[in-house]
Design an enzyme around this catalytic site. Structure first.
Site, mmCIF file in Angstrom:
data_model
loop_
_atom_site.group_PDB
_atom_site.id
_atom_site.type_symbol
_atom_site.label_atom_id
_atom_site.label_comp_id
_atom_site.label_asym_id
_atom_site.label_seq_id
_atom_site.Cartn_x
_atom_site.Cartn_y
_atom_site.Cartn_z
ATOM 1 N N ASP A 201 0.827 -1.118 0.214
ATOM 2 C CA ASP A 201 -0.079 0.044 -0.202
ATOM 3 C C ASP A 201 0.923 1.449 -0.011
ATOM 4 O O ASP A 201 1.693 1.364 0.951
ATOM 5 C CB ASP A 201 -1.021 0.222 1.240
ATOM 6 C CG ASP A 201 -1.976 1.086 1.348
ATOM 7 O OD1 ASP A 201 -1.580 2.222 0.725
ATOM 8 O OD2 ASP A 201 -3.079 0.820 1.772
ATOM 9 N N LYS A 227 -3.642 12.359 -1.288
ATOM 10 C CA LYS A 227 -2.570 12.558 -0.594
ATOM 11 C C LYS A 227 -1.534 13.167 -1.079
ATOM 12 O O LYS A 227 -1.705 14.551 -1.669
ATOM 13 C CB LYS A 227 -2.115 11.475 0.366
ATOM 14 C CG LYS A 227 -3.243 10.881 1.242
ATOM 15 C CD LYS A 227 -2.884 9.508 1.817
ATOM 16 C CE LYS A 227 -4.261 9.108 2.556
ATOM 17 N NZ LYS A 227 -4.144 7.810 3.203
ATOM 18 N N ARG A 375 0.417 14.833 14.085
ATOM 19 C CA ARG A 375 1.103 14.194 12.928
ATOM 20 C C ARG A 375 1.568 15.491 12.057
ATOM 21 O O ARG A 375 0.737 16.282 11.737
ATOM 22 C CB ARG A 375 0.325 13.164 12.204
ATOM 23 C CG ARG A 375 0.741 12.628 11.142
ATOM 24 C CD ARG A 375 -0.146 11.159 10.946
ATOM 25 N NE ARG A 375 -1.259 11.964 10.282
ATOM 26 C CZ ARG A 375 -2.004 11.213 9.347
ATOM 27 N NH1 ARG A 375 -1.561 10.057 8.786
ATOM 28 N NH2 ARG A 375 -3.025 11.861 8.760
HETATM 29 C C1 LIG Z 1 -5.210 7.013 3.265
HETATM 30 C C2 LIG Z 1 -4.889 5.179 3.092
HETATM 31 C C3 LIG Z 1 -6.034 4.899 2.672
HETATM 32 C C4 LIG Z 1 -7.293 5.358 2.144
HETATM 33 O O1 LIG Z 1 -8.281 4.426 1.588
HETATM 34 P P1 LIG Z 1 -9.611 4.998 0.932
HETATM 35 O O2 LIG Z 1 -10.230 3.798 0.454
HETATM 36 O O3 LIG Z 1 -9.152 6.067 0.016
HETATM 37 O O4 LIG Z 1 -10.244 5.583 1.981
HETATM 38 C C5 LIG Z 1 -5.642 3.516 2.573
HETATM 39 N N1 LIG Z 1 -4.607 2.818 3.202
HETATM 40 C C6 LIG Z 1 -3.591 3.674 3.689
HETATM 41 C C7 LIG Z 1 -2.125 2.899 3.990
HETATM 42 C C8 LIG Z 1 -3.946 5.002 3.702
HETATM 43 O O5 LIG Z 1 -2.939 5.760 4.096
#
Ligand SMILES: *Cc1c(COP(=O)(O)O)cnc(C)c1O
Length: 416
Positions: A201, A227, A375
């Site tokens: 991820d 992000k 953070r």
């Molecule tokens: C921000 C984030 C998500 C967000 O997932 P959404 O499906 O867009 O809400 C998922 N995994 C990680 C590690 C994140 O930091």
């Protein structure tokens, strides 16, 4: 600058003057006087995204209507933006597609991966991974009714729990709370050693730290568009499938946009030969078109410079907080070693929530993560060195004057 001596505000202004990325700040909409240290949660608005949004809504949708699917290339948007994202994460064109949310993409990839490793019964992840990652894997576990179970293992014990019974390892490259970086090459190699597949991820990595998916031979990856890629609130996520797996990649959300010929309108599903098979339904055109601008802006900057500035901002922040807020109850919650840190720095404090609210009231925006984390994210394209100085001075002042202790800073909102 000598690391042993404490930098002054003038030193930081000098770093801004010499910053090769300084020109990028003007390409974002950032209110005068605002210090934005939350680009790791929602990136700032690129100026060009604003005009692109008007264009896609007024011209392409308003005037072009349904003709724009062909005329303005709406159908190929997910792959076009995917190819752009690929360049940021060490993937090739044709290995990445932009669609849906990170959560939904994770479900598609994890399910497909399990299918590729029949007879193996484990998915390995870590406790404290981003909640949606664990929730999605738990959902998959429930759906498969006992055929596969999720095992969460602390970092130092991961290697020994990745074994011949492991179908898939799912980890977040940069931890959302601590900012700690996993060693992508070592863990991917460990997964492969026992025949398991590896899914990363990249939500807190893409656009902020160098990522080389193919260099480490990662199998799958997902990530977020809103992000560090500055794609806008709720921008679509992306998914990566290594080209060597494409023919065997069968994801269960087999909607018509993943079909080899969506407009042949046949009864039977046959996946596209390309990465398009990662799609499900009709793409969110407006969101994807706006996201494209953020991704292009990011891709136009040099990753070596991005990483160097990100580390410099983080180091300065740690150094100044520890000097100017010494004895005030803050403890570093991120790795001190820059090489093991993403583009954020976290501190714990027992009053983390009201302290962050007091900072936000002064137009300095970071965020709070339960139970006790403050953070601070450093998006190198628009955060200035002097912002670090001003944030630390404000933080020290809030502590000395006990401004954080005002009752209005204790009210919790839904989104922290
Ligand atoms: C921000 C984030 C998500 C967000 O997932 P959404 O499906 O867009 O809400 C998922 N995994 C990680 C590690 C994140 O930091």
């Amino acid at each position: 600058m000598d690391p042993a001596t404490l930098p002054s505000r003038a030193d930081l202004m000098r770093l801004d003057r010499d910053d090769p990325l300084a020109q990028y700040r003007d390409r974002f909409v950032l209110e005068e006087g605002l210090i934005y240290l939350n680009g790791n949660s929602l990136g700032a608005l690129p100026r060009a995204a604003r005009s692109r949004a008007v264009e896609v809504v007024e011209q392409e949708w308003g005037l072009g209507l349904v003709r724009s699917w062909n005329r303005h290339g709406w159908v190929s948007l997910p792959e076009r933006v995917g190819d752009r994202v690929a360049g940021l994460i060490g993937a090739e064109p044709g290995e990445v597609v932009v669609a849906d949310s990170t959560s939904v993409n994770l479900f598609k990839l994890a399910a497909a991966a399990i299918r590729m490793r029949p007879g193996r019964s484990k998915i390995v992840s870590e406790p404290g991974n981003f909640p949606t990652d664990l929730y999605i894997l738990q959902g998959l576990e429930g759906f498969l009714q006992g055929d596969v179970r999720l095992e969460t293992v602390p970092r130092d014990a991961l290697a020994s729990h990745i074994d011949e019974d492991t179908a898939l390892v799912v980890l977040t490259h940069v931890h959302y709370k601590s900012g700690e970086l996993f060693d992508m090459a070592a863990i991917t190699a460990r997964a492969h050693e026992v025949g398991a597949l590896m899914l990363w991820d990249l939500s807190h990595s893409a656009g902020a730290v160098p990522v080389d998916l193919n260099g480490v031979r990662a199998d799958f990856a997902v990530g977020c568009g809103y992000k560090y890629l500055n794609g806008g609130p709720g921008a679509p996520g992306y998914l990566f499938v290594a080209r060597r797996h494409l023919a065997d990649f069968h994801q269960p959300l087999s909607g018509w946009f993943g079909h080899v010929e969506p407009f042949a309108m046949r009864d039977d599903y046959q996946p596209a030969d390309s990465i398009q098979r990662g799609l499900c339904g009709t793409p969110g055109v407006i969101g994807t078109a706006v996201m494209e601008v953020g991704v292009e802006l990011q891709a136009s900057a040099d990753m070596t410079e991005i990483r160097a500035k990100s580390l410099r901002l983080g180091e300065l922040f740690i150094q100044l907080v520890e000097a100017h807020c010494d004895g005030m109850g803050f403890a570093l919650a991120s790795p001190r070693d820059s090489a093991r840190r993403g583009s954020q720095v976290s501190f714990t404090h027992e009053h983390a929530y009201p302290i962050m609210q007091a900072l936000i009231a002064r137009n300095i925006i970071g965020d709070f993560r339960a139970p006790d984390i403050l953070r601070f994210g450093f998006a190198p394209l628009y955060v200035r060195h002097v912002d670090i100085w001003d944030t630390v001075q404000a933080l020290a002042d809030i502590m000395v004057t006990r401004e954080w202790d005002k009752p209005q800073f204790r009210q919790r909102s839904a989104v922290t």
